[in-house]
Scaffold this motif. Structure first.
Motif, PDB file in Angstrom:
ATOM      1  N   UNK A 146       4.434   2.787  -0.004  1.00 53.14           N
ATOM      2  CA  UNK A 146       4.402   1.564  -0.479  1.00 53.14           C
ATOM      3  C   UNK A 146       2.941   0.738  -1.152  1.00 53.14           C
ATOM      4  N   UNK A 147       2.431  -0.328  -0.967  1.00 46.20           N
ATOM      5  CA  UNK A 147       1.211  -1.029  -0.612  1.00 46.20           C
ATOM      6  C   UNK A 147       1.668  -1.109   1.247  1.00 46.20           C
ATOM      7  N   UNK A 148      -0.064  -0.438   1.583  1.00 44.51           N
ATOM      8  CA  UNK A 148      -0.319  -1.071   3.586  1.00 44.51           C
ATOM      9  C   UNK A 148      -1.344  -1.781   3.197  1.00 44.51           C
ATOM     10  N   UNK A 149      -1.533  -1.922   4.134  1.00 49.49           N
ATOM     11  CA  UNK A 149      -3.509  -2.922   4.217  1.00 49.49           C
ATOM     12  C   UNK A 149      -3.332  -4.682   4.912  1.00 49.49           C
ATOM     13  N   UNK A 150      -4.648  -4.469   5.365  1.00 46.90           N
ATOM     14  CA  UNK A 150      -4.957  -5.568   6.029  1.00 46.90           C
ATOM     15  C   UNK A 150      -4.655  -6.649   4.611  1.00 46.90           C
ATOM     16  N   UNK A 151      -3.684  -6.814   5.317  1.00 48.06           N
ATOM     17  CA  UNK A 151      -2.894  -8.613   4.318  1.00 48.06           C
ATOM     18  C   UNK A 151      -3.089  -9.789   5.051  1.00 48.06           C
ATOM     19  N   UNK A 152      -2.997 -10.853   4.166  1.00 48.11           N
ATOM     20  CA  UNK A 152      -3.735 -12.380   3.981  1.00 48.11           C
ATOM     21  C   UNK A 152      -2.635 -13.358   3.412  1.00 48.11           C
ATOM     22  N   UNK A 153      -2.094 -13.632   4.643  1.00 45.30           N
ATOM     23  CA  UNK A 153      -0.901 -15.066   4.389  1.00 45.30           C
ATOM     24  C   UNK A 153      -1.567 -16.796   4.518  1.00 45.30           C
TER      25      UNK A 153
END
Length: 444
Positions: free
Chosen positions: A332-339
């Motif tokens: 599934x999508x992974x990575x540096x996420x910004x909420x």
């Protein structure tokens, strides 16, 4: 003569390490080297093997004037030390010890931290950094009481710990409380969570309280049915708190937010079972960076994988044990996420093409840049406008005593890390600055 000189040096070193007082000065160790792979300048502000480590990346690293970085070290017998980024001169800024997080004010030249007192009590301490630096430079230090102030004292039954954050208004601090105190404020009908994962952590209840640093007044903020960790404030928005369900790894629901009056408690990023979310950090008034890990191999045959995979903890690169569940893979999508705290929308700013993926993450307050490290202790910069990713530095030794933990300064022009690149024992860390490349700063 040689023997006398050796004895003199020994006495000087012993005195410096054992009897250091607030305001004690240490000579510059500043040194700039080029990364052997990328050619980027690495500005090491400390270079000796003295047990240096930076404050956790959930908190500001620079003082409000932007001139000093405060860090933990053994060079001053375990006291906190500030290093002037320009000159490299270091000054001891605590005397009498501290526990937990060092909280640097961003509107004033103040430092806040916890100190253990008698009978399981905790003191919330304030240090006047401006006075310390001024008197230290003039070599006219006063007693420590001239610089330190006790803001208030917690009661033993609170079980307060040093996981602490300073509010944006700089009038109160938030801190973790013990299970008994948390349970007193929790609905008895709420189901208490048990430990989760390979480290047998995460069991509740947990909670957060606040103290007014001017009056010493203590207020309960929130209780939850799980272990609380990584308490941080939104330093742009008074009364807003971000914290986590701490398990030492994957959590059923890692990230949480709540207001100082206890209202608005909710998951910050509602995660799925297959997602391994970690290392949240408030990076601007409206945004929090998180890592959605992609560090584990995909189980094509789960039964065979469980049988073949021994439950061995890897302290250098954790998360490989099977009892974390089927999470943290790149199915599934992974990575540096910004909420976004207001809209609740999430975007993925970037991800490494292979390897562990980005692990400890941060971003600039102006929204231009994001930054993350990985299991190899490499540091990646991301242009949030173009999604371009640049390797800034690598080779910081997986054997290091800790991870490199990148943090931006307020202006978004430089990143502080901790690095074992120069250490002879391959473990001891130093304080290091990496500038955002000039050609990137010129971008509109």
């Amino acid at each position: 003569m040689i023997v006398r000189n050796i004895v003199s040096v020994f006495i000087l070193c012993f005195t410096a390490s054992a009897f250091c007082q607030i305001g004690t000065r240490f000579p510059s160790e500043k040194k700039t080297i080029k990364d052997p792979v990328t050619g980027v300048d690495l500005i090491f502000l400390t270079t000796r093997s003295a047990g240096d480590s930076k404050t956790y990346p959930t908190h500001p690293q620079w003082t409000s004037d932007g001139e000093w970085l405060i860090f933990r070290t053994k060079r001053a017998n375990g006291e906190a030390v500030a290093v002037n980024e320009k000159s490299g001169i270091m000054v001891q800024v605590t005397e009498g010890g501290y526990t937990g997080t060092l909280c640097m004010a961003q509107k004033s030249m103040k430092l806040y931290f916890m100190r253990k007192a008698d009978g399981d009590k905790m003191q919330i301490m304030e240090v006047n950094l401006e006075a310390v630096f001024k008197d230290s430079q003039a070599k006219k230090m006063k007693p420590v009481s001239a610089y330190e102030r006790i803001c208030g004292v917690t009661t033993p039954v609170m079980g307060a710990s040093g996981d602490m954050a300073l509010d944006a208004d700089e009038e109160k601090v938030y801190f973790r409380i013990g299970k008994e105190e948390a349970a007193r404020h929790l609905d008895p009908n709420v189901k208490i969570e048990k430990s989760f994962g390979a480290r047998n952590m995460g069991a509740g209840p947990g909670g957060i309280s606040s103290m007014n640093v001017k009056t010493g007044e203590i207020k309960h903020v929130v209780s939850v049915p799980f272990q609380v960790g990584h308490i941080q404030s939104n330093i742009w928005n008074p009364g807003e708190i971000v914290f986590c369900w701490e398990t030492g790894g994957k959590s059923p629901q890692r990230t949480w937010t709540v207001m100082a009056d206890g209202s608005g408690l909710r998951p910050l990023y509602p995660e799925s079972d297959f997602e391994w979310v970690t290392h949240e950090a408030v990076i601007s008034k409206d945004e929090v960076a998180i890592a959605i890990m992609g560090h584990r191999k995909i189980d094509f045959d789960k039964e065979k994988s469980v049988a073949d995979n021994k439950e061995v903890s890897d302290t250098k690169n954790p998360g490989q044990e099977t009892n974390w569940g089927n999470s943290g893979t790149r199915e599934k999508p992974t990575g540096l996420a910004i909420v976004n705290l207001r809209t609740r929308e999430m975007i993925i700013a970037g991800q490494t093409k292979s390897g562990s993926g980005l692990w400890h993450v941060h971003g600039s307050a102006d929204g231009r840049w994001a930054v993350g490290d990985d299991f190899s202790r490499s540091l990646y910069l991301i242009d949030r406008n173009t999604n371009e990713m640049m390797l800034l530095t690598t080779g910081h030794k997986q054997s290091a005593a800790d991870h490199i933990h990148p943090t931006f300064n307020r202006e978004g022009t430089k990143i502080q890390i901790q690095s074992a690149m120069l250490s002879a024992d391959n473990r001891t860390m130093n304080i290091c600055i990496v500038n955002v490349p000039k050609e990137w700063l010129k971008r509109k």
